[in-house]
Design an enzyme around this catalytic site. Structure first.
Site, mmCIF file in Angstrom:
data_model
loop_
_atom_site.group_PDB
_atom_site.id
_atom_site.type_symbol
_atom_site.label_atom_id
_atom_site.label_comp_id
_atom_site.label_asym_id
_atom_site.label_seq_id
_atom_site.Cartn_x
_atom_site.Cartn_y
_atom_site.Cartn_z
ATOM 1 N N ASN A 153 30.192 19.892 -15.382
ATOM 2 C CA ASN A 153 29.728 18.505 -15.290
ATOM 3 C C ASN A 153 30.711 17.602 -16.051
ATOM 4 O OD1 ASN A 153 28.430 16.054 -16.163
ATOM 5 N ND2 ASN A 153 26.515 16.891 -15.415
ATOM 6 N N ASP A 197 30.513 14.215 -16.323
ATOM 7 C CA ASP A 197 29.962 12.895 -16.660
ATOM 8 C C ASP A 197 30.503 12.348 -17.984
ATOM 9 O OD1 ASP A 197 28.364 13.163 -14.462
ATOM 10 O OD2 ASP A 197 26.511 13.551 -15.575
ATOM 11 N N HIS A 198 30.660 13.238 -18.957
ATOM 12 C CA HIS A 198 31.022 12.746 -20.292
ATOM 13 C C HIS A 198 32.463 12.254 -20.379
ATOM 14 C CE1 HIS A 198 27.184 13.356 -22.015
ATOM 15 N NE2 HIS A 198 27.111 14.550 -21.460
ATOM 16 N N ARG A 226 35.269 1.797 -23.328
ATOM 17 C CA ARG A 226 36.148 0.621 -23.307
ATOM 18 C C ARG A 226 36.162 -0.065 -21.951
ATOM 19 N NH1 ARG A 226 39.910 0.480 -27.826
ATOM 20 N NH2 ARG A 226 38.478 1.013 -29.506
ATOM 21 N N HIS A 242 26.764 13.170 -12.050
ATOM 22 C CA HIS A 242 25.456 12.519 -11.904
ATOM 23 C C HIS A 242 25.667 11.025 -11.679
ATOM 24 C CE1 HIS A 242 21.148 12.102 -13.840
ATOM 25 N NE2 HIS A 242 21.265 11.406 -12.729
ATOM 26 N N ARG A 278 24.022 7.971 -11.891
ATOM 27 C CA ARG A 278 22.761 7.421 -12.411
ATOM 28 C C ARG A 278 22.483 6.059 -11.805
ATOM 29 N NH1 ARG A 278 19.889 8.875 -16.838
ATOM 30 N NH2 ARG A 278 20.345 10.949 -17.593
ATOM 31 N N ARG A 294 25.747 4.395 -15.756
ATOM 32 C CA ARG A 294 26.246 4.323 -17.134
ATOM 33 C C ARG A 294 27.527 5.142 -17.347
ATOM 34 N NH1 ARG A 294 21.842 7.973 -20.358
ATOM 35 N NH2 ARG A 294 20.386 6.522 -19.434
ATOM 36 N N HIS A 295 27.780 6.127 -16.470
ATOM 37 C CA HIS A 295 29.071 6.840 -16.598
ATOM 38 C C HIS A 295 29.774 6.942 -15.237
ATOM 39 C CE1 HIS A 295 26.203 10.037 -15.801
ATOM 40 N NE2 HIS A 295 25.822 10.156 -17.060
ATOM 41 N N GLU A 315 24.445 15.334 -8.851
ATOM 42 C CA GLU A 315 23.134 15.234 -9.508
ATOM 43 C C GLU A 315 22.591 13.845 -9.234
ATOM 44 O OE1 GLU A 315 22.506 15.734 -13.723
ATOM 45 O OE2 GLU A 315 23.749 17.513 -13.589
ATOM 46 N N THR A 335 19.980 11.993 -22.004
ATOM 47 C CA THR A 335 20.363 12.951 -20.973
ATOM 48 C C THR A 335 19.085 13.355 -20.246
ATOM 49 O OG1 THR A 335 21.432 15.089 -20.549
ATOM 50 C CG2 THR A 335 20.208 14.897 -22.605
ATOM 51 N N THR A 336 19.217 14.100 -19.139
ATOM 52 C CA THR A 336 18.034 14.497 -18.372
ATOM 53 C C THR A 336 17.078 15.277 -19.267
ATOM 54 O OG1 THR A 336 19.596 14.772 -16.571
ATOM 55 C CG2 THR A 336 17.342 15.496 -16.167
ATOM 56 N N GLU A 393 17.545 24.861 -9.862
ATOM 57 C CA GLU A 393 18.302 24.987 -11.099
ATOM 58 C C GLU A 393 17.275 24.995 -12.224
ATOM 59 O OE1 GLU A 393 21.608 22.313 -11.750
ATOM 60 O OE2 GLU A 393 21.475 22.581 -13.920
ATOM 61 N N HIS A 438 21.732 23.095 -18.718
ATOM 62 C CA HIS A 438 21.340 22.070 -19.684
ATOM 63 C C HIS A 438 21.353 22.636 -21.096
ATOM 64 C CE1 HIS A 438 19.760 18.432 -21.368
ATOM 65 N NE2 HIS A 438 19.943 17.873 -20.200
ATOM 66 N N GLY A 439 22.224 22.059 -21.909
ATOM 67 C CA GLY A 439 22.305 22.454 -23.315
ATOM 68 C C GLY A 439 23.013 23.778 -23.551
ATOM 69 N N GLY A 478 28.126 20.918 -19.076
ATOM 70 C CA GLY A 478 28.960 19.739 -19.259
ATOM 71 C C GLY A 478 29.338 19.471 -20.698
HETATM 72 N N1 PXP Z 1 22.242 20.510 -15.043
HETATM 73 C C1 PXP Z 1 21.554 19.350 -14.911
HETATM 74 C C2 PXP Z 1 20.604 19.229 -13.785
HETATM 75 C C3 PXP Z 1 21.754 18.280 -15.812
HETATM 76 O O1 PXP Z 1 21.048 17.140 -15.675
HETATM 77 C C4 PXP Z 1 22.739 18.412 -16.809
HETATM 78 C C5 PXP Z 1 23.024 17.249 -17.715
HETATM 79 O O2 PXP Z 1 23.666 16.247 -17.007
HETATM 80 C C6 PXP Z 1 23.433 19.628 -16.902
HETATM 81 C C7 PXP Z 1 23.150 20.667 -16.024
HETATM 82 C C8 PXP Z 1 24.484 19.854 -17.943
HETATM 83 O O3 PXP Z 1 23.895 19.780 -19.202
HETATM 84 P P1 PXP Z 1 24.841 19.790 -20.488
HETATM 85 O O4 PXP Z 1 25.688 18.567 -20.410
HETATM 86 O O5 PXP Z 1 23.873 19.791 -21.623
HETATM 87 O O6 PXP Z 1 25.675 21.050 -20.409
#
Ligand code: PXP
Length: 237
Positions: free
Chosen positions: A7, A9-10, A18, A43, A45, A49-50, A70, A100-101, A151, A191-192, A213
């Site tokens: 992922n 997004d970050h 900026r 994702h 959104r 936002r990103h 996503e 985050t989600t 997922e 996630h996480g 991510g």
């Molecule tokens: N899967 C889903 C569905 C998510 O919403 C996210 C966060 O955007 C992730 C995976 C990745 O999570 P993390 O950034 O905590 O690794």
């Protein structure tokens, strides 16, 4: 072999600090691919936002068969997904104020809305995955929505503080994965997840792909992105 979706997004979050053009999430995604990841997750959104619409167009061009979008089930976003036709769309709950989600989709509560989104997105040619908690009641409704992939939300496992809590949540994930497979669903998770907690989840036999991510992008600041992705691949394979 367990697959890895990264992922990005970050990378866009950093760019938005900026509001310029750097760092570019598509360039980051190309490095992730070079490092050997299986798919790119982004994702879009509702508040942009990103990742923005232009990123998404460019990601689609660069990752025809490997883009996992996503997204919420908001009508505007479903229409965009139908136009972009990512390889896969992952439906997630979305709240404006969350960092985050936060939790999985409540398909029991929003079955008709989810079912309609799955039907439209599938008709446009994308596979659809539902991001849900490792909860038997939620999983048992998935076949009625028409989705063939789930997922599992690994957030509770990732946030557990003690080894005994971790064990309980890991068992919950393993049982959910096994139940979902018995219904014929493909099972992903995420996630996480990070370099310390990913291994145990990657050993659950039913898991097809892990979507990660934050931990990868954080590590990349110190090691470079290619090396951060390769290290994660080494752990899960
Ligand atoms: N899967 C889903 C569905 C998510 O919403 C996210 C966060 O955007 C992730 C995976 C990745 O999570 P993390 O950034 O905590 O690794």
């Amino acid at each position: 072999m367990v697959k890895l979706g990264v992922n990005i997004d970050h990378v866009a979050t950093l760019r938005q600090a900026r509001k310029g053009s750097s760092p570019d999430p598509v360039s980051a995604a190309l490095i992730c691919r070079k490092a050997g990841c299986d798919s790119i997750v982004a994702h879009l959104r509702e508040d942009r936002r990103h990742i923005n619409d232009n990123d998404l167009q460019r990601l689609k061009l660069a990752f025809m068969n490997r883009l996992n979008l996503e997204m919420s089930v908001a009508y505007e976003i479903v229409d965009i997904a139908c136009a972009i036709k990512p390889h896969q769309a992952t439906l997630v709950p979305e709240k404006r104020k969350e960092l985050t989600t936060e939790g999985g989709l409540d398909i029991l509560r929003h079955k008709t809305r989810v079912k309609n989104a799955v039907r439209k997105i599938s008709a446009a040619g994308s596979k659809v995955s539902l991001f849900i908690d490792p909860d038997k009641k939620q999983i048992s409704v998935v076949p009625e929505t028409g989705a063939e992939i789930i997922e599992l939300h690994t957030g509770k496992y990732a946030a557990a503080r003690t080894q005994s809590q971790k064990k309980v949540f890991l068992r919950e994930l393993a049982q959910a994965a096994s139940f979902a497979r018995s219904l014929g669903l493909a099972v992903n998770a995420g996630h996480g997840l990070d370099y310390n907690n990913v291994w145990a989840v990657s050993r659950i036999p039913e898991i097809n792909e892990l979507n990660i991510g934050y931990s990868i992008i954080c590590r990349s600041i110190f090691t470079g992105l290619e090396s951060a992705v390769k290290e994660m691949l080494r752990l899960i394979r």
